[in-house]
Write a protein that holds these residues in place. Structure first.
Motif, PDB file in Angstrom:
ATOM      1  N   LEU A  77      -6.672  -0.821   5.932  1.00  0.00           N
ATOM      2  CA  LEU A  77      -6.212  -0.316   4.631  1.00  0.00           C
ATOM      3  C   LEU A  77      -6.961   0.950   4.218  1.00  0.00           C
ATOM      4  CD1 LEU A  77      -5.946  -3.695   2.722  1.00  0.00           C
ATOM      5  CD2 LEU A  77      -4.057  -2.296   3.510  1.00  0.00           C
TER       6      LEU A  77
ATOM      7  N   ALA B 191       0.840  -1.206   0.000  1.00  0.00           N
ATOM      8  CA  ALA B 191       0.000   0.000   0.000  1.00  0.00           C
ATOM      9  C   ALA B 191       0.876   1.258   0.000  1.00  0.00           C
ATOM     10  CB  ALA B 191      -0.918  -0.003   1.218  1.00  0.00           C
TER      11      ALA B 191
ATOM     12  N   CYS C  33      -4.518  -3.827  -2.885  1.00  0.00           N
ATOM     13  CA  CYS C  33      -4.150  -4.291  -1.540  1.00  0.00           C
ATOM     14  C   CYS C  33      -5.089  -5.413  -1.074  1.00  0.00           C
ATOM     15  CB  CYS C  33      -4.194  -3.128  -0.539  1.00  0.00           C
ATOM     16  SG  CYS C  33      -2.959  -1.892  -0.878  1.00  0.00           S
TER      17      CYS C  33
END
Lengths: 260, 248
Positions: free
Chosen positions: A153, A73, A115
């Motif tokens: 995330l 990420a 991701c």
């Protein structure tokens, strides 16, 4: 927006990403047999925080899975927008009908998608290897709990994108890594204030909390909670609010920035 | 950036910050509840710090805990106990002396103040001093049950100061006029007889030996405490049984 997101996800076909996915599978294979973190260390604060008294615990292997996803990420999030600006590709994208905000959201969802794919592949590898080794499938609750880690995330990609709107790719990468490491350290402030004697923490807690609120608390994502409950809903809303704040900062920057 | 876009961002940011602070407080409470702060051993965390800073941080934390104990103390005896703990741990002589002096002034008849009296007992390093006579006057306010500990800690202090045998004898002399109620006193009478031999006080030696023999027929303080605890436990069990049978 979806076109930009799709374009970003298509990068999965690039050799670097294929290598990353293969590495994620290899990592999942290697760490699948690790015993749950709780069984390794029940005495520490972190051990207590993720103790499985009120829900399903995190697997140690999931720490590795989210670790590799976070690395990806940061690498992807910090480089996508600065490279588009440097190569002037952004000028092609933001011609009508795509607005700057749509471009930003497209990048955000694209990186998030990448991701999610990497994390899911790693987790599936972990579950599969566990099944092959022990002939037992993890409880559905445990498996779902691992996927709650995906919530981390949401703010993380937003933070990375926001920083990349201000700096060049390498600087953005370094600054994001520093910011996240700092966030992890600062996340322990409420726990420290709780365990320290009141006479010590009383005078400094307001200053510490001021510092604390400048960073998202990533420790929240690792604690044990019921899959459906107040903590889970709060975590979702917390992630969304932090994401929104950083995306708005990124949008303000990209709107006011000279892209030529 | 035009005004309407800016307003749009503000409309997004205000609820986002509200949700952020609200959910953060919920999640923080969940985290703090899970670590159970009262069960966390701070010293185990401190042991993981580098040696150079461990000592000073450990000291600050301990002082903080002792101050918290004073603030949380319920009742006079608990407060005096907490104050004495803090004073003993303090490494500032003036502060230590002030706390102990305050205890003596405010609670001269409390048995928990004995540590403050002992601190000043013939202490050559403090401005305020407690003489042997003053300490005797303090001890005599209590029953023999409580007195034993006071006699022992006072004697330890005098021996720690390496004072002469005659001062030690002067300190223990009032015991020769006391009828022992507990066997524990036999050790003190034995010590008086040793001092009497050194000081060639035959009468005192005979009296101390007589009292020592007499104390042999008395019970130990520990045994009495043990019996009391057993009694309390039995009473508590009985009460619980009554409650559970009542609920059935």
């Amino acid at each position: 927006m979806f076109a930009i997101a799709e374009l970003t996800i298509r990068k999965l076909k690039e050799p670097a990403f294929i290598f990353m996915v293969l590495f994620a599978i290899f990592l999942g294979f290697c760490v699948a047999g690790l015993e749950p973190f709780v069984e390794q260390d029940q005495t520490s604060i972190i051990g207590q925080l993720i103790s499985p008294k009120k829900g399903y615990p995190l697997l140690t292997s999931s720490f590795f899975a989210i670790g590799i996803t976070l690395v990806m990420a940061i690498f992807t999030g910090a480089t996508e927008i600065p490279r588009d600006i440097d190569s002037r590709m952004i000028m092609v994208y933001i011609t009508k009908p795509i607005r700057k905000v749509d471009y930003l959201l497209g990048k955000y969802f694209g990186i998030l998608g990448l991701c999610v794919i990497v994390f899911t592949i790693t987790e599936i590898t972990i579950f599969t290897v566990h099944y092959i080794n022990s002939h037992e499938i993890y409880h559905i609750g445990i498996m779902l709990r691992q996927f709650y880690l995906l919530l981390i995330l949401l703010p993380l990609v937003a933070i990375t994108i926001a920083i990349s709107c201000f700096f060049a790719d390498l600087s953005a990468m370094i600054l994001t890594a520093i910011y996240i490491m700092f966030s992890l350290s600062v996340s322990t402030i409420p726990l420290l204030i709780a365990i320290l004697p009141e006479s010590i923490s009383k005078g400094v807690d307001s200053y510490l909390y001021t510092l604390y609120y400048l960073f998202p608390n990533f420790i929240f994502y690792f604690q044990t909670f019921k899959l459906i409950g107040l903590a889970a809903v709060s975590l979702l809303l917390y992630s969304l609010s932090v994401t929104l704040i950083f995306l708005v900062i990124a949008a303000i920057r990209i709107k006011t920035r000279d892209l030529v | 950036m035009n005004k309407s876009t800016m307003a749009g961002f503000i409309y997004i940011l205000i609820p986002a910050f509200f949700v952020y602070f609200y959910t953060e407080s919920i999640l923080r409470q969940v985290a703090v509840c899970q670590i159970r702060p009262e069960t966390v051993n701070v010293s185990s965390i401190m042991s993981q710090l580098p040696g150079s800073i461990r000592e000073s941080i450990n000291r600050k934390v301990t002082i903080g805990q002792l101050k918290d104990a004073i603030a949380r103390a319920m009742g006079q005896s608990e407060r005096i106990f907490a104050l004495c703990n803090y004073a003993e741990y303090s490494n500032i002589p003036e502060e230590k002396e002030k706390i102990f002096k305050d205890i003596i002034d405010k609670y001269p008849s409390s048995k928990e103040a004995s540590r403050a009296f002992v601190f000043f007992l013939l202490n050559p390093e403090t401005k305020h001093k407690v003489s042997i006579q003053e300490y005797h006057a303090y001890i005599k306010k209590f029953s023999q049950f409580d007195q034993y500990y006071m006699w022992v800690v006072g004697l330890s202090k005098i021996r720690e100061l390496k004072l002469e045998a005659d001062i030690q004898f002067q300190y223990l002399a009032p015991l020769l006029d006391m009828k022992p109620e507990y066997r524990d006193f036999s050790r003190l009478f034995d010590y008086i007889s040793e001092l009497a031999v050194k000081l060639k006080k035959d009468d005192a030696y005979d009296k101390a030996k007589q009292l020592e023999t007499a104390s042999f027929s008395c019970p130990y303080i520990d045994k009495i405490i043990e019996a009391q605890l057993k009694k309390e436990e039995a009473a508590a069990e009985k009460e619980q049984d009554t409650k559970s049978s009542g609920s059935k």
